[in-house]
Design a protein around this motif. Structure first.
Motif, short mmCIF file in Angstrom:
data_model
loop_
_atom_site.label_atom_id
_atom_site.label_comp_id
_atom_site.label_asym_id
_atom_site.label_seq_id
_atom_site.Cartn_x
_atom_site.Cartn_y
_atom_site.Cartn_z
N ARG A 1 -28.91 21.26 77.17
CA ARG A 1 -29.89 22.04 76.42
C ARG A 1 -30.68 21.15 75.46
O ARG A 1 -31.91 21.26 75.35
CB ARG A 1 -29.16 23.14 75.66
CG ARG A 1 -30.06 24.13 74.96
CD ARG A 1 -29.25 25.36 74.63
NE ARG A 1 -29.72 26.00 73.41
CZ ARG A 1 -29.18 27.08 72.89
NH1 ARG A 1 -28.12 27.63 73.48
NH2 ARG A 1 -29.66 27.63 71.80
N ILE A 2 -29.98 20.26 74.80
CA ILE A 2 -30.65 19.33 73.88
C ILE A 2 -31.51 18.34 74.66
O ILE A 2 -32.66 18.08 74.30
CB ILE A 2 -29.62 18.60 73.00
CG1 ILE A 2 -28.98 19.60 72.02
CG2 ILE A 2 -30.29 17.46 72.23
CD1 ILE A 2 -27.86 19.01 71.19
N VAL B 1 -23.32 16.86 66.86
CA VAL B 1 -22.80 15.62 67.43
C VAL B 1 -23.68 15.14 68.59
O VAL B 1 -24.09 13.97 68.64
CB VAL B 1 -21.35 15.81 67.91
CG1 VAL B 1 -20.86 14.56 68.66
CG2 VAL B 1 -20.44 16.11 66.73
N LEU B 2 -23.97 16.04 69.52
CA LEU B 2 -24.73 15.65 70.70
C LEU B 2 -26.18 15.33 70.37
O LEU B 2 -26.78 14.43 70.98
CB LEU B 2 -24.64 16.75 71.76
CG LEU B 2 -23.25 16.89 72.38
CD1 LEU B 2 -23.19 18.09 73.31
CD2 LEU B 2 -22.88 15.63 73.16
N GLY B 3 -26.75 16.02 69.39
CA GLY B 3 -28.10 15.67 68.95
C GLY B 3 -28.14 14.26 68.39
O GLY B 3 -29.07 13.49 68.66
N ILE C 1 -33.44 17.21 64.17
CA ILE C 1 -34.65 17.78 64.77
C ILE C 1 -34.40 18.16 66.22
O ILE C 1 -34.84 19.22 66.69
CB ILE C 1 -35.82 16.79 64.65
CG1 ILE C 1 -36.19 16.61 63.18
CG2 ILE C 1 -37.03 17.26 65.46
CD1 ILE C 1 -37.22 15.53 62.92
N PHE C 2 -33.67 17.31 66.95
CA PHE C 2 -33.40 17.59 68.36
C PHE C 2 -32.58 18.86 68.54
O PHE C 2 -32.85 19.66 69.44
CB PHE C 2 -32.67 16.41 69.01
CG PHE C 2 -33.53 15.18 69.22
CD1 PHE C 2 -34.91 15.26 69.13
CD2 PHE C 2 -32.96 13.95 69.50
CE1 PHE C 2 -35.71 14.14 69.33
CE2 PHE C 2 -33.74 12.83 69.71
CZ PHE C 2 -35.12 12.92 69.62
N MET C 3 -31.57 19.07 67.69
CA MET C 3 -30.77 20.29 67.82
C MET C 3 -31.62 21.52 67.49
O MET C 3 -31.47 22.57 68.10
CB MET C 3 -29.51 20.23 66.94
CG MET C 3 -29.74 20.26 65.45
SD MET C 3 -28.21 20.24 64.47
CE MET C 3 -27.51 21.86 64.81
N ALA C 4 -32.55 21.35 66.53
CA ALA C 4 -33.44 22.45 66.18
C ALA C 4 -34.38 22.77 67.34
O ALA C 4 -34.65 23.94 67.64
CB ALA C 4 -34.25 22.09 64.94
N MET C 5 -34.88 21.74 68.02
CA MET C 5 -35.74 21.94 69.18
C MET C 5 -35.03 22.75 70.27
O MET C 5 -35.65 23.53 70.99
CB MET C 5 -36.15 20.59 69.78
CG MET C 5 -37.15 19.80 68.98
SD MET C 5 -37.45 18.20 69.79
CE MET C 5 -38.66 17.50 68.67
N ALA C 6 -33.72 22.54 70.36
CA ALA C 6 -32.92 23.23 71.39
C ALA C 6 -32.48 24.61 70.95
O ALA C 6 -31.78 25.31 71.69
CB ALA C 6 -31.71 22.38 71.74
N LEU D 1 -36.38 22.29 60.26
CA LEU D 1 -36.53 23.74 60.36
C LEU D 1 -37.88 24.14 60.97
O LEU D 1 -38.03 25.24 61.49
CB LEU D 1 -36.36 24.38 58.98
CG LEU D 1 -34.92 24.48 58.47
CD1 LEU D 1 -34.89 24.91 57.02
CD2 LEU D 1 -34.11 25.43 59.34
N LYS D 2 -38.85 23.23 60.94
CA LYS D 2 -40.14 23.51 61.55
C LYS D 2 -40.01 23.67 63.06
O LYS D 2 -40.84 24.31 63.70
CB LYS D 2 -41.13 22.39 61.23
CG LYS D 2 -41.47 22.25 59.76
CD LYS D 2 -42.37 21.04 59.52
CE LYS D 2 -42.65 20.82 58.04
NZ LYS D 2 -43.49 19.61 57.80
#
Length: 283
Positions: free
Chosen positions: A74-75, A136-138, A210-215, A262-263
């Motif tokens: 997903r990420i 962790v994965l992000g 940011i990557f985890m937020a994108m996912a 958060l954006k």
């Protein structure tokens, strides 16, 4: 080789570093020195990664194994979409994402170039749920996207060989690259021992947030995860003795970067509990 030819080669080498041996990290825009070709890095890492996976005791927990794969994919999908939409599609050349859960009590995870990521069972009690695992994965996906391994190897090559490193980079002398990889990246020994600089770790924290937020994972949960990591380690101190940032430094940086992350966050309810195992902090 005459002195004139030697100086000419060095000059060409320095110009090559400035114009060809530099890159920009996606998202942060930081300039980095990349003396080693992506292909050389991938060839070395894939060989060692293959040997590790073929001998590693993979987890028999089907639920947690599936969770690691799900969150990782997903990420990775979200990151690939972002890079393609922002002109970084070429940076994905050679990437073949893999996410594995290894049977081990170590509280750890590591990433090899090209998107090969391994999570140890021992970190699951600290991640606790799907969102914690996304932290962790992000972070690990960020190490791959930012080419931190390549940069670390390039820095060591420049330090160890000085001006000669330029000629080696130009001539594609893989023996020199192999030597650096063995000492810096742990190739030929135990994987996961690469010690990135504190700046690399903090950059991976920011990008990972940011990557985890994108996912679709709530980046506000990252602070709680790193607090649990601090508790699992008994608290950390003397940051200057370690390549990893102190827990307090890490958490303060996460708080500072949260508004930007958060954006990218649209919000999805994700909460899948992980089974408990013993822990020994080394992430």
């Amino acid at each position: 080789m005459s002195m004139k030819k030697h100086l000419t080669k060095l000059l060409v080498g320095f110009l090559t570093i400035f114009f060809l041996g530099c890159g920009n990290v996606p998202l942060t825009g930081r300039k980095q020195m990349l003396l080693v070709s992506d292909q050389e890095v991938l060839t070395l890492s894939l060989q060692q990664y293959g040997e590790f996976i073929n001998s590693a005791p993979l987890s028999t927990d089907k639920g947690n194994t599936a969770l690691v794969e799900k969150v990782g994919r997903r990420i990775a999908n979200a990151v690939e979409t972002y890079l393609k939409n922002h002109g970084y599609e070429s940076e994905l050349s050679g990437y073949q994402w893999e996410f594995h859960l290894v049977k081990s009590s170590d509280v750890n995870a590591f990433c090899m170039p090209g998107g090969k990521i391994v999570v140890y069972e021992g970190i699951l009690p600290v991640t606790r749920d799907e969102t914690g695992l996304a932290v962790v994965l992000g972070h690990e996906v960020a190490h791959a996207v930012a080419k931190h391994a390549n940069e670390r190897m390039s820095q060591q090559m420049a330090l160890q060989y000085g001006g000669a490193a330029i000629g080696m980079a130009l001539d594609g002398k893989s023996a020199a690259v192999q030597n650096i990889a063995s000492s810096v990246y742990g190739l030929g020994s135990q994987l996961g021992m690469l010690k990135y600089s504190r700046n690399h770790e903090l950059e991976a924290d920011k990008m990972g947030l940011i990557f985890m937020a994108m996912a679709g994972y709530d980046p506000r949960q990252a602070e709680a995860f790193w607090t649990r990591m601090s508790d699992a380690s008994g608290g950390s101190s003397m940051e200057f003795l370690s390549t990893h940032p102190s827990d307090n430094h890490r958490i303060k940086d996460i708080q500072k970067n949260l508004s930007e992350a958060l954006k990218y966050y649209k919000g999805i309810n994700t909460s899948t509990p992980s089974s408990k195992t013993s822990s020994k902090w080394s992430f």
